[in-house]
Write an enzyme that holds these catalytic residues in place. Structure first.
Site, mmCIF file in Angstrom:
data_model
loop_
_atom_site.group_PDB
_atom_site.id
_atom_site.type_symbol
_atom_site.label_atom_id
_atom_site.label_comp_id
_atom_site.label_asym_id
_atom_site.label_seq_id
_atom_site.Cartn_x
_atom_site.Cartn_y
_atom_site.Cartn_z
ATOM 1 N N GLY A 11 0.810 -1.223 0.000
ATOM 2 C CA GLY A 11 0.000 0.000 0.000
ATOM 3 C C GLY A 11 0.841 1.270 0.000
ATOM 4 O O GLY A 11 1.968 1.300 0.473
ATOM 5 N N ARG A 15 -2.654 8.802 3.216
ATOM 6 C CA ARG A 15 -2.846 9.730 4.338
ATOM 7 C C ARG A 15 -1.548 10.010 5.092
ATOM 8 O O ARG A 15 -1.441 10.966 5.832
ATOM 9 C CB ARG A 15 -3.902 9.176 5.300
ATOM 10 C CG ARG A 15 -5.323 9.403 4.814
ATOM 11 C CD ARG A 15 -6.305 8.698 5.719
ATOM 12 N NE ARG A 15 -6.240 7.255 5.576
ATOM 13 C CZ ARG A 15 -6.753 6.387 6.450
ATOM 14 N NH1 ARG A 15 -7.346 6.823 7.537
ATOM 15 N NH2 ARG A 15 -6.659 5.095 6.235
ATOM 16 N N ARG A 337 33.649 8.619 14.954
ATOM 17 C CA ARG A 337 33.093 8.202 13.659
ATOM 18 C C ARG A 337 33.340 6.703 13.456
ATOM 19 O O ARG A 337 34.074 6.089 14.218
ATOM 20 C CB ARG A 337 33.684 9.069 12.557
ATOM 21 C CG ARG A 337 33.117 10.505 12.619
ATOM 22 C CD ARG A 337 33.870 11.448 11.727
ATOM 23 N NE ARG A 337 33.880 10.982 10.354
ATOM 24 C CZ ARG A 337 34.784 11.347 9.446
ATOM 25 N NH1 ARG A 337 35.772 12.181 9.796
ATOM 26 N NH2 ARG A 337 34.721 10.886 8.218
ATOM 27 N N TYR A 370 42.353 15.779 16.189
ATOM 28 C CA TYR A 370 41.766 14.870 15.199
ATOM 29 C C TYR A 370 42.645 13.631 15.069
ATOM 30 O O TYR A 370 43.823 13.728 14.720
ATOM 31 C CB TYR A 370 41.643 15.557 13.831
ATOM 32 C CG TYR A 370 41.182 14.587 12.765
ATOM 33 C CD1 TYR A 370 39.981 13.894 12.909
ATOM 34 C CD2 TYR A 370 41.947 14.349 11.623
ATOM 35 C CE1 TYR A 370 39.559 12.987 11.958
ATOM 36 C CE2 TYR A 370 41.523 13.439 10.650
ATOM 37 C CZ TYR A 370 40.324 12.760 10.829
ATOM 38 O OH TYR A 370 39.908 11.859 9.887
HETATM 39 C C1 UD1 Z 1 -6.938 -4.205 7.518
HETATM 40 C C2 UD1 Z 1 -8.066 -5.213 7.723
HETATM 41 C C3 UD1 Z 1 -8.861 -4.842 8.974
HETATM 42 C C4 UD1 Z 1 -7.929 -4.782 10.170
HETATM 43 C C5 UD1 Z 1 -6.757 -3.806 9.881
HETATM 44 C C6 UD1 Z 1 -5.729 -3.880 11.002
HETATM 45 C C7 UD1 Z 1 -8.751 -5.955 5.493
HETATM 46 C C8 UD1 Z 1 -9.795 -5.880 4.439
HETATM 47 N N1 UD1 Z 1 -8.945 -5.210 6.572
HETATM 48 O O1 UD1 Z 1 -7.554 -2.940 7.254
HETATM 49 O O2 UD1 Z 1 -9.885 -5.789 9.219
HETATM 50 O O3 UD1 Z 1 -8.648 -4.359 11.319
HETATM 51 O O4 UD1 Z 1 -6.094 -4.180 8.659
HETATM 52 O O5 UD1 Z 1 -4.724 -2.944 10.785
HETATM 53 O O6 UD1 Z 1 -7.802 -6.684 5.330
HETATM 54 N N2 UD1 Z 1 -1.818 -3.750 1.330
HETATM 55 C C9 UD1 Z 1 -1.234 -4.275 0.211
HETATM 56 N N3 UD1 Z 1 -1.922 -4.257 -0.964
HETATM 57 C C10 UD1 Z 1 -3.178 -3.756 -1.068
HETATM 58 C C11 UD1 Z 1 -3.775 -3.206 0.096
HETATM 59 C C12 UD1 Z 1 -3.076 -3.229 1.285
HETATM 60 O O7 UD1 Z 1 -0.104 -4.755 0.249
HETATM 61 O O8 UD1 Z 1 -3.731 -3.785 -2.164
HETATM 62 C C13 UD1 Z 1 -1.061 -3.748 2.603
HETATM 63 C C14 UD1 Z 1 -0.808 -2.365 3.143
HETATM 64 O O9 UD1 Z 1 0.444 -1.871 2.709
HETATM 65 C C15 UD1 Z 1 -0.823 -2.578 4.644
HETATM 66 C C16 UD1 Z 1 -1.714 -3.797 4.823
HETATM 67 O O10 UD1 Z 1 -1.833 -4.404 3.574
HETATM 68 O O11 UD1 Z 1 0.449 -2.875 5.140
HETATM 69 C C17 UD1 Z 1 -3.089 -3.440 5.368
HETATM 70 O O12 UD1 Z 1 -3.730 -2.619 4.433
HETATM 71 P P1 UD1 Z 1 -4.631 -1.408 4.883
HETATM 72 O O13 UD1 Z 1 -5.201 -0.796 3.655
HETATM 73 O O14 UD1 Z 1 -3.902 -0.521 5.807
HETATM 74 O O15 UD1 Z 1 -5.806 -2.194 5.630
HETATM 75 P P2 UD1 Z 1 -6.755 -1.607 6.740
HETATM 76 O O16 UD1 Z 1 -7.792 -0.747 6.096
HETATM 77 O O17 UD1 Z 1 -5.973 -1.033 7.840
#
Ligand code: UD1
Ligand code: CA
Length: 476
Positions: A11, A15, A337, A370
């Site tokens: 992801g 935000r 260093r 130094y």
């Molecule tokens: C997800 C869970 C939610 C849980 C929460 C906990 C789902 C549908 N929801 O929501 O139930 O309470 O985590 O933090 O799974 N990512 C990818 N590829 C994508 C989308 C996301 O690799 O296409 C990765 C993101 O980088 C992240 C993780 O998956 O590290 C979670 O994704 P995020 O979109 O943050 O899920 P939440 O909405 O938080």
């Protein structure tokens, strides 16, 4: 049968407003995904597949630099279409472990721990479940998927945006960490649809799909509620830093480390500190730093990847990738260093820089010096303002100083050069030849004395003043 892991890290994290993938945002100086990988490795998982997506090359670079204990590989998710879609990209990785279990976890929830991972696995295996979700009860469940429990285990996970008003009241939430029986996960992955509020492929839909096939789904509530905490924006990231900071300090307090106050004190999660060591205000201890017992790490020190012995006293010292042995006293305003090795009982005083050098036992480098690319023996005394001249604009050279040598104030040691055991250099000398053991090297013009020079200057000055005054008067 093996137990492997998939870490979701594709992801962007809009935000968070960062140029890098969100999972590289740091908590106590370590990328969030690094915390997650550490937990997998601490839990003894052997193979980890990281799903990369947004700015994949930055994540690759991070993974290459990291000292991986497990076999860590990565797979690209070209478009980020949801957590379920992310896991689909790891099909080949899953197929290698069809008889085993696979842990899936979020790369943006850094506080998952080995005890939780293994506790959940035990329950997962003994209960014969197809999936076991790690959950926790938290005070503010906003934004998290809610856990809908059934009599025998788990009924569903409903995302915050898809919750009914009643479901919003549930305080048990999905951590984003799950154990799957690998074969079961493979079976339902392709069946996930994106007909939800976000239009994404939710990994959480696997639960209902598995249950529809008569498989068991379970939930494991972690004793550590922080396992669910993730960061989607900078405010949450700061909050994670605050939680981690006091968590780490608390652990050191329990081990007998003394903190006079905690203002500005930031200690990395892997730092080790011995009993009876006192940590002052505004001290930052980073990376794999290890500090012995009975030390004083005073105000304003920054220490990164260093090994510090027992009874060491550091005061306003910045030290990087270096070793300081027992009872050395260093500071204030000293920089060590990388690749400096300060041996037992050494004293280093104000405005001294040491780089890629060994300083032998009980040697004193008291002020304004130094020491670079040098091998300094034991019991050497450096006068004020000594410089090892290690660089000719093209290449660097080493300086060697024997035991018991005495380096006079303002000596330049032009490397490559050797000063023998017990040898002396006279103050102000620029040494370009090796100095034999016990010899004195002096390189200095003879002092000439001009008697009454000052009086002649004074007379000349007075005469000029008188002349000027007379001219002013004539004008009037
Ligand atoms: C997800 C869970 C939610 C849980 C929460 C906990 C789902 C549908 N929801 O929501 O139930 O309470 O985590 O933090 O799974 N990512 C990818 N590829 C994508 C989308 C996301 O690799 O296409 C990765 C993101 O980088 C992240 C993780 O998956 O590290 C979670 O994704 P995020 O979109 O943050 O899920 P939440 O909405 O938080
Ligand atoms: Ca998240």
């Amino acid at each position: 049968m093996a137990n492997n892991a998939i870490v979701l890290a594709g992801g962007q994290g809009k935000r968070m407003k960062t140029e890098a993938p969100k999972v590289l945002c740091e908590v106590l100086g370590e990328a969030m995904v690094g915390w997650v990988l550490d937990a997998c490795e601490d839990a003894g998982l052997e193979k980890v597949c990281v799903i990369k997506g947004y700015k994949a090359e930055m994540l690759e670079e991070y993974l290459e630099k990291r000292e991986n204990k497990a076999d860590v590989t990565s797979v690209l998710q070209a478009e980020q279409l949801g957590t379920g879609h992310a896991v689909m990209q790891a099909k080949a990785f899953l197929s290698e472990n069809k008889d085993g279990n696979t842990l899936v976890l979020n790369g943006d929830a850094p506080f998952i721990d080995a005890a939780t991972i293994n506790g959940a696995l035990e329950q997962h295996i003994s209960g014969g479940s197809a999936v076991t979700v790690v959950t926790a009860h938290i005070a503010d469940p906003k934004g998290y998927g809610r856990i809908i429990r059934s009599e025998s285990g788990l009924e569903a996970i409903v995302e915050h945006k898809d919750c009914t008003p009643e479901q919003l009241g549930i305080d048990e939430v999905n951590s984003g960490c799950y154990w799957f029986r690998t074969a079961d996960l493979i079976e339902v992955l392709g069946e996930i649809k994106n007909n939800n509020a976000q239009g994404e492929y939710y990994l959480t839909d696997c639960i209902e799909l598995l249950m529809a096939k008569g498989r068991k789904a379970d939930a494991y509530a972690s004793e550590n509620p922080d396992v669910v905490l993730g960061a989607n924006d900078r405010r949450a990231l700061l909050e994670l830093n605050n939680i981690a900071r006091f968590d780490v300090i608390g652990r050191h307090l329990d081990n007998g480390v003394e903190f006079v106050c905690t203002d500005g004190v930031i200690i990395g999660k892997d730092v080790k500190i011995g009993c009876g060591t006192v940590i002052g205000a505004n001290v930052e201890l980073r990376g794999k730093t290890v500090i012995g017992s009975g030390c004083h790490i005073r105000t304003g020190c920054i220490i990164e990847n260093c090994t510090i012995g027992n009874g060491v006293d550091l005061n306003y010292v910045q030290a990087y990738e270096s070793v300081v042995e027992d009872n050395a006293k260093i500071g204030p305003f000293v920089q060590l260093r990388p690749d400096s090795h300060i041996m037992r009982g050494v004293k280093i005083g104000d405005f001294v820089e040491v780089k890629n050098s060994t300083v032998g036992e009980y040697t004193a480098v008291a002020h304004l010096t130094y020491v670079g690319d040098s091998d300094v023996g034991a019991n050497v005394n450096f006068g004020c303002g000594v410089v090892t001249v290690n660089y000719n604009g093209e290449k660097k050279f080493r300086t060697t100083i024997g035991d018991n040598a005495f380096i006079g104030c303002n000596t330049n040691l032009v490397a490559p050069v050797k000063v023998g055991n017990g040898a002396y250099t006279a103050a102000g000398s620029t040494i370009t030849k090796d100095v034999p053991d016990n010899a004195l090297a002096i390189e200095r013009g003879t002092t000439q004395i001009k008697e009454n020079y000052g009086l002649r200057r004074l007379r000349h000055h007075c005469e000029k003043l008188e002349k000027a005054r007379a001219q002013e008067k004539n004008k009037d």
